[in-house]
Each structure stands twice: as structure tokens, then as C-alpha cells.
Motif scaffolding. Structure first.
Motif, mmCIF file in Angstrom:
data_model
loop_
_atom_site.group_PDB
_atom_site.id
_atom_site.type_symbol
_atom_site.label_atom_id
_atom_site.label_comp_id
_atom_site.label_asym_id
_atom_site.label_seq_id
_atom_site.Cartn_x
_atom_site.Cartn_y
_atom_site.Cartn_z
ATOM 1 N N LEU A 54 56.070 43.246 9.138
ATOM 2 C CA LEU A 54 55.900 41.895 9.684
ATOM 3 C C LEU A 54 54.420 41.532 9.720
ATOM 4 O O LEU A 54 54.048 40.378 9.463
ATOM 5 C CB LEU A 54 56.507 41.823 11.075
ATOM 6 N N PHE A 58 52.882 38.371 7.822
ATOM 7 C CA PHE A 58 52.055 37.378 8.510
ATOM 8 C C PHE A 58 50.738 37.193 7.785
ATOM 9 O O PHE A 58 50.255 36.070 7.639
ATOM 10 C CB PHE A 58 51.769 37.821 9.945
ATOM 11 N N TYR A 62 50.439 33.499 6.578
ATOM 12 C CA TYR A 62 49.511 32.705 7.383
ATOM 13 C C TYR A 62 48.150 32.581 6.720
ATOM 14 O O TYR A 62 47.650 31.485 6.495
ATOM 15 C CB TYR A 62 49.343 33.329 8.766
ATOM 16 N N LEU B 39 52.497 28.384 17.287
ATOM 17 C CA LEU B 39 53.566 29.079 16.563
ATOM 18 C C LEU B 39 53.198 30.527 16.290
ATOM 19 O O LEU B 39 54.071 31.402 16.294
ATOM 20 C CB LEU B 39 53.863 28.347 15.258
ATOM 21 N N LEU B 40 51.903 30.788 16.086
ATOM 22 C CA LEU B 40 51.460 32.175 15.907
ATOM 23 C C LEU B 40 51.723 32.987 17.164
ATOM 24 O O LEU B 40 52.254 34.113 17.097
ATOM 25 C CB LEU B 40 49.977 32.203 15.569
ATOM 26 N N ASN B 43 55.357 33.689 17.517
ATOM 27 C CA ASN B 43 55.773 34.721 16.573
ATOM 28 C C ASN B 43 55.433 36.110 17.071
ATOM 29 O O ASN B 43 56.260 37.025 17.000
ATOM 30 C CB ASN B 43 55.061 34.486 15.247
ATOM 31 N N LEU B 46 57.712 37.068 19.845
ATOM 32 C CA LEU B 46 59.063 37.431 19.391
ATOM 33 C C LEU B 46 59.092 38.838 18.831
ATOM 34 O O LEU B 46 59.998 39.624 19.138
ATOM 35 C CB LEU B 46 59.525 36.447 18.320
ATOM 36 N N SER B 47 58.075 39.184 18.031
ATOM 37 C CA SER B 47 58.122 40.530 17.461
ATOM 38 C C SER B 47 57.829 41.585 18.517
ATOM 39 O O SER B 47 58.385 42.687 18.454
ATOM 40 C CB SER B 47 57.188 40.640 16.267
ATOM 41 N N ALA B 62 61.554 35.714 14.106
ATOM 42 C CA ALA B 62 60.135 35.550 13.785
ATOM 43 C C ALA B 62 59.956 35.099 12.343
ATOM 44 O O ALA B 62 59.112 34.246 12.054
ATOM 45 C CB ALA B 62 59.387 36.850 14.039
ATOM 46 N N VAL B 65 60.728 31.447 12.348
ATOM 47 C CA VAL B 65 59.640 30.651 12.917
ATOM 48 C C VAL B 65 58.486 30.548 11.927
ATOM 49 O O VAL B 65 57.811 29.520 11.827
ATOM 50 C CB VAL B 65 59.195 31.258 14.265
ATOM 51 N N LEU B 66 58.300 31.614 11.145
ATOM 52 C CA LEU B 66 57.279 31.588 10.083
ATOM 53 C C LEU B 66 57.607 30.497 9.071
ATOM 54 O O LEU B 66 56.725 29.727 8.654
ATOM 55 C CB LEU B 66 57.257 32.947 9.415
#
Lengths: 199, 100, 116
Positions: A54, A58, A62, B39-40, B43, B46-47, B62, B65-66
């Protein structure tokens, strides 16, 4: 253990500092760069907690896509410095009120401890500890996502389709009097018919 | 490893994002950036809860949401570009022209 | 998990990068001047900075990159669990890919990929 926890605290504190820089810096370029820094630090938090896949996702999405999109928009719009922000604290009382309301609301909702009665919450398909230990994070996501939650996947697909169509409808303007290159027409052209012998 | 002590920092990041939206109501781009920050934080929460509660559904949400963050930034920035092309600025003051 | 080599690698790379940057900062002669960093114009003072504005098409390409980046992200676990998830899992991801292919066809037909 204490070493790991102190490293985590340090990284999360740095991420909060980067977030504060995001909302407080004058130039949008600086705030986008601080946003990238905050993304990277949050990814480090996940990496330290061993949710590695994850963290990498990200980092890819991102930093590799969204932050680049923001930088592109900053370059497109040519926003040099944010407009006059003399009344920065104009909305401060309202904002403080809303934030404190939200904070106490969260405090009411949050249980004091997370000692969950696991047996009560275990769904029918749940054997996560064995699955994670024997398969790893990415494979267990794969076991779950395509068979038990396919509608989330389809919803994500619909969302991405919406993003494609919306972005193209909003930003694509084709010029009217512009000569475009037509590659197939150029390739189809036969040189024998075009060439003429001039005396 | 007990990772609950990291939660307040991430909640603080969430509040920084909300404060960025509320405190600077001049610049549309900074508001979108603050939404990304929110949102970051969501995330990461959530994780982290997926890790604490031993439940992989948090990881899957997550990922969702990403996706939402990516689509939101794409369409929001497209709207921002269109607004800049029409009005010539990205200030939020011009957004209430419809009211008069 | 063995992350200490990665941490050591990152510390080493940060040290090397900051060392090279600091070397060029401290060793070179520094005479900062406003004329050096401004855009060069012949005969008159520059009106503006030298940054040219991008075309919007770059932005469209970046958006499409985001979309297909996420598609690949959703395909990663599928590649690992293809033989375990059965026919249902296979068709669910095929439906997902079909939706994105629809978006791709739309974008191609609208001419978002052409360059004027």
C-alpha cells in the motif's frame, strides 16, 4: 521496539509539519512541493508499519500522478503568488468553531479503546492472520477484491470512466481553423500520381 | 507492534487539511490541495485501522479512496482550468457572481 | 522484514546528495545579482519572468496517465491471484477493464490524443 516507535513519531511529526507548510506557504509551487513531501512521509509511515504494498501504491499514485497533475496546473495557470491574503484570519472564528465542533464530535464517536470483541466481528470469510502470514499483503488483497468485493471494483471503474469523460469534456477544445496532420492520408498518398515531369 | 500512538498525528493532519480549506478561502488551487491532504489522512487512517483490527477491508477501501482522490483531482483541476480560462483568475470571490 | 539496508541506503543517498549540493554552494564564488536571474531581453527591461505557459494538452495527457495508472494498480493483485480467484474473479476484472476501454475509445474518438 522503542526505536521503531520513536522513528514513527518522528516521521509522522514531519508529515504534520509538511502539511502545515502546505496550507501556510505563499506560493502555490511551494505548497505543492510540501504536499509531495507530506505524501512521501506518509508513505514512509506505512512502510515502517510493514504495509509495504500500500505504501508503494501510494507513492506511485499520489507522488507519481496526482502531485504531477497539480504541478502541471500550476504551470498552465502561471499563478505566481497567491492573491492578496490580508484577510487571512477573516474566517478564523467560524473555522475554529467548526473545527472544534468536529473535534468533539469525533471524540464522542471514538471509543476509548479498540479492544474489539473479535469473535463478534468476524465475517464468514475471515481467516486473515493465516492468509497474510502465508500469502502476503498483495495476494490477500487479490483474494478479496475480485471475488468478495467485485462491486467495489466495478464502482472504481465507473468512477475512472467518469473522470476520463469529464476531463475530456471540460478541457478539450479543438481549434476551428487549425490544419491538422492526417497520418493515414499521408501514408496512403502514392508518389507515382503526385510526381509530374516538368519540361 | 502496537501502532495506535500514531493515530493522533494523522488526525492532526486531517484537521490541518480542514483548516486549510476554511482559513484560506481565496485560492481555489489551495483548497483542492487541502482536499488532497484530507484524503491522504483518511487513507492512512484506514490502512492503520486495517492493521490494528486485523481486517483487510480497510486496505480495499483505502484503494477505493485512492481512486476517488485521483478522479476528484482530475475533474476538480479541469474545472479550475476552465474557470481560469473564463474569469482570468483562480480566486474564489468570483464564484459568487451567480448570486447577484 | 529487513528494512535497515533500505534505511542505510536512503541515509547514504541523502548524504551524497547534500554533500554534492553543499560542495557547489560553498566552494563556488557567490555574487548574487538581480540581473543574473532575470530573463534576458535585448534593449529593454524584461516585462515578465521567462516561464512559458504550458498547453492544456499536457494536462489531458497527465489525466489519462492517472487513470491508466490506477487501472494498472487494480491489476497488480489480479496478476498474482489469477489462478485462485476462479472464473468470477476473471470476469469481474474483465468488466472493469472493459469500462476503461470504453473510456479509451471515447477519448480516441474525441481526438484527445491528436496533436494539432
Amino acid at each position: 521496539m522503542l526505536f521503531q516507535q520513536s522513528i514513527l513519531c518522528f516521521i509522522a511529526g514531519l508529515a504534520c509539519g509538511a502539511g502545515f507548510l502546505v496550507i501556510s506557504s505563499k506560493s502555490p509551487v511551494h505548497s505543492v512541493l510540501s504536499l509531495i513531501f507530506s505524501f512521501v512521509l506518509c508513505s514512509f509511515v506505512l512502510l515502517t508499519l510493514e504495509i509495504d504494498i500500500l505504501a508503494l501504491i501510494f507513492l506511485i499514485v499520489y507522488v507519481g500522478a496526482i502531485a504531477i497533475l497539480f504541478l502541471f496546473v500550476v504551470m498552465i495557470l502561471n499563478v505566481k503568488v497567491a492573491e492578496a491574503r490580508a484577510n487571512l484570519f477573516q474566517y478564523f472564528p467560524l473555522g475554529f468553531f467548526l473545527l472544534s465542533l468536529l473535534y468533539f464530535d469525533l471524540g464522542l464517536l471514538m471509543p476509548a479503546s479498540f479492544s474489539v470483541d473479535v469473535a463478534h466481528f468476524i465475517p464468514f470469510y475471515l481467516e486473515w492472520p493465516k492468509a497474510v502470514l502465508s500469502f502476503g499483503c498483495l495476494e490477500s488483497i487479490g483474494f478479496l477484491l475480485y471475488t468478495y468485493f467485485p462491486f467495489y471494483l466495478i464502482g472504481a471503474g465507473l468512477l475512472l470512466l467518469l473522470a476520463i469523460v469529464g476531463a475530456i469534456l471540460l478541457t478539450l477544445h479543438r481549434g476551428v481553423g487549425v490544419h491538422r496532420q492526417e497520418v493515414s492520408f499521408q501514408n496512403r498518398r502514392d508518389w507515382v500520381e503526385v510526381l509530374h515531369m516538368v519540361q | 507492534m502496537d501502532s495506535r500512538f500514531i493515530l493522533p498525528a494523522i488526525i492532526f493532519l486531517f484537521f490541518i487539511g480542514i483548516g486549510g480549506i476554511i482559513l484560506n478561502r481565496r485560492n481555489l488551487l489551495l483548497m483542492l490541495i487541502s482536499v488532497e491532504l484530507i484524503l491522504l489522512a483518511v487513507n492512512i487512517q484506514l490502512s492503520l485501522f486495517a492493521l490494528i483490527l486485523d481486517d483487510l477491508i480497510g486496505v480495499i477501501i483505502a484503494l477505493l479512496v485512492l481512486t476517488v482522490a485521483a478522479a476528484e483531482s482530475a475533474i476538480g483541476l479541469a474545472l479550475l482550468v476552465v474557470h481560469y480560462r473564463i474569469r482570468g483568475s483562480i480566486s474564489t470571490d468570483l464564484l459568487r457572481l451567480l448570486k447577484n | 522484514m529487513s528494512y535497515p539496508p533500505i534505511a542505510g541506503f536512503m541515509v547514504l543517498s541523502a548524504f551524497i546528495a547534500s554533500f554534492i549540493l553543499g560542495l557547489s554552494f560553498f566552494v563556488a564564488k557567490l555574487k548574487p545579482d538581480g540581473e543574473k536571474v532575470s530573463a534576458y531581453e535585448c534593449g529593454f527591461d524584461p516585462f515578465d519572468d521567462a516561464r512559458a505557459r504550458f498547453d492544456v494538452r499536457f494536462y489531458l495527457v497527465a489525466i489519462l496517465f492517472i487513470i491508466f495508472d490506477l487501472e494498472v494498480t487494480f491489476c497488480f493483485p489480479w496478476a498474482l491471484t489469477l489462478f485462485y480467484s476462479g472464473l468470477f474473479g476473471f470476469y469481474s476484472i474483465v468488466f472493469f477493464l472493459g469500462l476503461l476501454t470504453l473510456g479509451f475509445v471515447y477519448e480516441w474518438q474525441k481526438g484527445a490524443l491528436d496533436w494539432e
